[in-house]
Design a protein around this motif. Structure first.
Motif, PDB file in Angstrom:
ATOM      1  N   GLY A  21     -45.723  57.897 -48.808  1.00  0.00           N
ATOM      2  CA  GLY A  21     -45.582  56.513 -49.235  1.00  0.00           C
ATOM      3  C   GLY A  21     -46.412  56.248 -50.486  1.00  0.00           C
ATOM      4  O   GLY A  21     -47.019  57.159 -51.046  1.00  0.00           O
ATOM      5  N   THR A  22     -46.433  54.994 -50.904  1.00  0.00           N
ATOM      6  CA  THR A  22     -47.229  54.599 -52.068  1.00  0.00           C
ATOM      7  C   THR A  22     -48.288  53.602 -51.635  1.00  0.00           C
ATOM      8  O   THR A  22     -48.297  53.128 -50.499  1.00  0.00           O
ATOM      9  CB  THR A  22     -46.345  53.957 -53.158  1.00  0.00           C
ATOM     10  OG1 THR A  22     -45.806  52.729 -52.639  1.00  0.00           O
ATOM     11  CG2 THR A  22     -45.221  54.870 -53.589  1.00  0.00           C
ATOM     12  N   ALA A  23     -49.154  53.250 -52.568  1.00  0.00           N
ATOM     13  CA  ALA A  23     -50.214  52.275 -52.276  1.00  0.00           C
ATOM     14  C   ALA A  23     -49.653  50.858 -52.239  1.00  0.00           C
ATOM     15  O   ALA A  23     -50.309  49.946 -51.753  1.00  0.00           O
ATOM     16  CB  ALA A  23     -51.318  52.374 -53.316  1.00  0.00           C
ATOM     17  N   THR A  24     -48.442  50.674 -52.741  1.00  0.00           N
ATOM     18  CA  THR A  24     -47.827  49.350 -52.733  1.00  0.00           C
ATOM     19  C   THR A  24     -46.697  49.327 -51.707  1.00  0.00           C
ATOM     20  O   THR A  24     -46.673  50.130 -50.795  1.00  0.00           O
ATOM     21  CB  THR A  24     -47.326  48.983 -54.145  1.00  0.00           C
ATOM     22  OG1 THR A  24     -46.412  49.991 -54.586  1.00  0.00           O
ATOM     23  CG2 THR A  24     -48.476  48.902 -55.135  1.00  0.00           C
ATOM     24  N   GLN A  25     -45.741  48.420 -51.872  1.00  0.00           N
ATOM     25  CA  GLN A  25     -44.678  48.268 -50.880  1.00  0.00           C
ATOM     26  C   GLN A  25     -43.668  49.405 -50.925  1.00  0.00           C
ATOM     27  O   GLN A  25     -43.348  49.917 -51.992  1.00  0.00           O
ATOM     28  CB  GLN A  25     -43.949  46.936 -51.103  1.00  0.00           C
ATOM     29  CG  GLN A  25     -44.831  45.727 -50.919  1.00  0.00           C
ATOM     30  CD  GLN A  25     -44.092  44.441 -51.195  1.00  0.00           C
ATOM     31  OE1 GLN A  25     -43.150  44.407 -51.986  1.00  0.00           O
ATOM     32  NE2 GLN A  25     -44.504  43.370 -50.550  1.00  0.00           N
ATOM     33  N   ASP A  26     -43.164  49.771 -49.733  1.00  0.00           N
ATOM     34  CA  ASP A  26     -42.125  50.780 -49.604  1.00  0.00           C
ATOM     35  C   ASP A  26     -41.088  50.266 -48.608  1.00  0.00           C
ATOM     36  O   ASP A  26     -41.443  49.702 -47.578  1.00  0.00           O
ATOM     37  CB  ASP A  26     -42.695  52.107 -49.093  1.00  0.00           C
ATOM     38  CG  ASP A  26     -43.699  52.708 -50.053  1.00  0.00           C
ATOM     39  OD1 ASP A  26     -43.376  52.855 -51.237  1.00  0.00           O
ATOM     40  OD2 ASP A  26     -44.814  53.032 -49.609  1.00  0.00           O
ATOM     41  N   ARG A  27     -39.811  50.494 -48.918  1.00  0.00           N
ATOM     42  CA  ARG A  27     -38.725  50.056 -48.039  1.00  0.00           C
ATOM     43  C   ARG A  27     -38.267  51.222 -47.178  1.00  0.00           C
ATOM     44  O   ARG A  27     -38.109  52.342 -47.655  1.00  0.00           O
ATOM     45  CB  ARG A  27     -37.557  49.552 -48.881  1.00  0.00           C
ATOM     46  CG  ARG A  27     -36.377  49.066 -48.065  1.00  0.00           C
ATOM     47  CD  ARG A  27     -35.268  48.585 -48.974  1.00  0.00           C
ATOM     48  NE  ARG A  27     -34.102  48.153 -48.220  1.00  0.00           N
ATOM     49  CZ  ARG A  27     -32.940  47.859 -48.773  1.00  0.00           C
ATOM     50  NH1 ARG A  27     -32.789  47.935 -50.090  1.00  0.00           N
ATOM     51  NH2 ARG A  27     -31.924  47.480 -48.026  1.00  0.00           N
ATOM     52  N   VAL A  28     -38.035  50.947 -45.882  1.00  0.00           N
ATOM     53  CA  VAL A  28     -37.541  51.954 -44.948  1.00  0.00           C
ATOM     54  C   VAL A  28     -36.222  51.463 -44.360  1.00  0.00           C
ATOM     55  O   VAL A  28     -36.148  50.367 -43.803  1.00  0.00           O
ATOM     56  CB  VAL A  28     -38.553  52.230 -43.811  1.00  0.00           C
ATOM     57  CG1 VAL A  28     -37.993  53.253 -42.840  1.00  0.00           C
ATOM     58  CG2 VAL A  28     -39.888  52.684 -44.371  1.00  0.00           C
ATOM     59  N   GLU A  29     -35.181  52.293 -44.490  1.00  0.00           N
ATOM     60  CA  GLU A  29     -33.869  52.003 -43.908  1.00  0.00           C
ATOM     61  C   GLU A  29     -33.515  53.154 -42.970  1.00  0.00           C
ATOM     62  O   GLU A  29     -33.773  54.310 -43.286  1.00  0.00           O
ATOM     63  CB  GLU A  29     -32.799  51.911 -44.992  1.00  0.00           C
ATOM     64  CG  GLU A  29     -33.050  50.834 -46.025  1.00  0.00           C
ATOM     65  CD  GLU A  29     -32.098  50.959 -47.198  1.00  0.00           C
ATOM     66  OE1 GLU A  29     -30.990  50.373 -47.138  1.00  0.00           O
ATOM     67  OE2 GLU A  29     -32.464  51.653 -48.168  1.00  0.00           O
ATOM     68  N   VAL A  30     -32.928  52.807 -41.811  1.00  0.00           N
ATOM     69  CA  VAL A  30     -32.559  53.843 -40.836  1.00  0.00           C
ATOM     70  C   VAL A  30     -31.149  53.574 -40.320  1.00  0.00           C
ATOM     71  O   VAL A  30     -30.805  52.440 -39.983  1.00  0.00           O
ATOM     72  CB  VAL A  30     -33.544  53.880 -39.643  1.00  0.00           C
ATOM     73  CG1 VAL A  30     -33.148  54.983 -38.664  1.00  0.00           C
ATOM     74  CG2 VAL A  30     -34.977  54.077 -40.127  1.00  0.00           C
ATOM     75  N   TRP A  31     -30.361  54.655 -40.279  1.00  0.00           N
ATOM     76  CA  TRP A  31     -29.011  54.610 -39.715  1.00  0.00           C
ATOM     77  C   TRP A  31     -28.934  55.600 -38.565  1.00  0.00           C
ATOM     78  O   TRP A  31     -29.578  56.650 -38.597  1.00  0.00           O
ATOM     79  CB  TRP A  31     -27.977  55.034 -40.760  1.00  0.00           C
ATOM     80  CG  TRP A  31     -27.865  54.104 -41.917  1.00  0.00           C
ATOM     81  CD1 TRP A  31     -26.984  53.075 -42.071  1.00  0.00           C
ATOM     82  CD2 TRP A  31     -28.637  54.135 -43.123  1.00  0.00           C
ATOM     83  NE1 TRP A  31     -27.176  52.467 -43.293  1.00  0.00           N
ATOM     84  CE2 TRP A  31     -28.188  53.100 -43.952  1.00  0.00           C
ATOM     85  CE3 TRP A  31     -29.685  54.933 -43.579  1.00  0.00           C
ATOM     86  CZ2 TRP A  31     -28.729  52.838 -45.208  1.00  0.00           C
ATOM     87  CZ3 TRP A  31     -30.237  54.684 -44.826  1.00  0.00           C
ATOM     88  CH2 TRP A  31     -29.762  53.642 -45.623  1.00  0.00           C
ATOM     89  N   VAL A  32     -28.154  55.264 -37.543  1.00  0.00           N
ATOM     90  CA  VAL A  32     -27.868  56.212 -36.472  1.00  0.00           C
ATOM     91  C   VAL A  32     -26.363  56.450 -36.444  1.00  0.00           C
ATOM     92  O   VAL A  32     -25.572  55.536 -36.680  1.00  0.00           O
ATOM     93  CB  VAL A  32     -28.367  55.746 -35.080  1.00  0.00           C
ATOM     94  CG1 VAL A  32     -29.874  55.720 -35.032  1.00  0.00           C
ATOM     95  CG2 VAL A  32     -27.784  54.406 -34.698  1.00  0.00           C
ATOM     96  N   THR A  33     -25.995  57.694 -36.182  1.00  0.00           N
ATOM     97  CA  THR A  33     -24.591  58.057 -36.024  1.00  0.00           C
ATOM     98  C   THR A  33     -24.354  58.250 -34.535  1.00  0.00           C
ATOM     99  O   THR A  33     -25.024  59.063 -33.894  1.00  0.00           O
ATOM    100  CB  THR A  33     -24.274  59.358 -36.795  1.00  0.00           C
ATOM    101  OG1 THR A  33     -24.604  59.169 -38.162  1.00  0.00           O
ATOM    102  CG2 THR A  33     -22.802  59.712 -36.659  1.00  0.00           C
ATOM    103  N   MET A  34     -23.427  57.471 -33.998  1.00  0.00           N
ATOM    104  CA  MET A  34     -23.125  57.503 -32.568  1.00  0.00           C
ATOM    105  C   MET A  34     -21.825  58.269 -32.339  1.00  0.00           C
ATOM    106  O   MET A  34     -20.934  58.266 -33.191  1.00  0.00           O
ATOM    107  CB  MET A  34     -22.980  56.080 -32.023  1.00  0.00           C
ATOM    108  CG  MET A  34     -24.116  55.140 -32.365  1.00  0.00           C
ATOM    109  SD  MET A  34     -25.658  55.565 -31.565  1.00  0.00           S
ATOM    110  CE  MET A  34     -25.430  54.792 -29.987  1.00  0.00           C
ATOM    111  N   ASP A  35     -21.702  58.883 -31.169  1.00  0.00           N
ATOM    112  CA  ASP A  35     -20.459  59.597 -30.866  1.00  0.00           C
ATOM    113  C   ASP A  35     -19.392  58.673 -30.315  1.00  0.00           C
ATOM    114  O   ASP A  35     -18.236  59.039 -30.238  1.00  0.00           O
ATOM    115  CB  ASP A  35     -20.706  60.780 -29.935  1.00  0.00           C
ATOM    116  CG  ASP A  35     -21.229  60.381 -28.572  1.00  0.00           C
ATOM    117  OD1 ASP A  35     -21.474  59.181 -28.339  1.00  0.00           O
ATOM    118  OD2 ASP A  35     -21.418  61.276 -27.732  1.00  0.00           O
TER     119      ASP A  35
END
Length: 169
Positions: free
Chosen positions: A129-143
């Protein structure tokens, strides 16, 4: 007489040849990054503009909901994305997380369901990460289940389940 005129001329030509050597530098080799087993890293795509603004996540059917969290270590700035499980845990084929750093760089990693098993509660992906803001996005693939974009040809459905801006640490 010709020898005395030719000698300074030859010395001048030799000096020019020696001083006209290659002044450029060769590029340094960079080591290839390593990826732990079970994880894959994809190169950053630049087709869409970089944004640090989170957007709403996809609505999932109740029986398929899963939980994911992310946190940033205040000392080393490491971002840890954790799969927390849920009712739909058995149907998750893979979890993909993308970190967009405040410096404009992005990184994506994936955990894939092992054959004959499931992604386990507590499985993590780690990012710098960085010392400032960081964006986290997460996707799940379902069966199974209906996704907001409809069924895919192979029957898998992808849901965006997490999108947050981690504050400076």
């Amino acid at each position: 007489m010709k020898l005395t005129a030719a000698l300074p001329a030859a010395l001048l030509i030799a000096a020019l040849i020696l001083s006209a050597g290659c002044t450029g530098s060769s590029p340094e080799a960079t080591p290839a990054p390593t990826t732990p087993p079970g994880e894959t890293t994809a190169p950053a795509e630049t087709t869409e503009p970089i944004s640090l603004v989170p957007v709403p996540t996809d609505a999932m059917p109740d029986d398929y909901r899963v939980s994911v969290t992310a946190q940033k270590d205040p000392i080393n700035r490491k971002i840890t994305v954790t799969f927390n499980g849920g009712k739909g845990q058995e149907n998750v084929l893979q979890m993909t997380a993308k970190v967009t750093r405040s410096d404009g760089t992005t990184e994506e990693k994936t955990i894939t369901k092992p054959s004959g098993s499931t992604i386990r509660t507590g499985d993590t992906l780690e990012f710098a990460g960085t010392a400032t803001q960081d964006r986290v996005e997460v996707w799940v693939t379902m069966d199974r289940a209906l996704s907001p974009t409809g069924p895919s040809p192979d029957g898998e459905r992808v849901f965006k389940v997490y999108d947050v801006l981690l504050p400076p640490k």
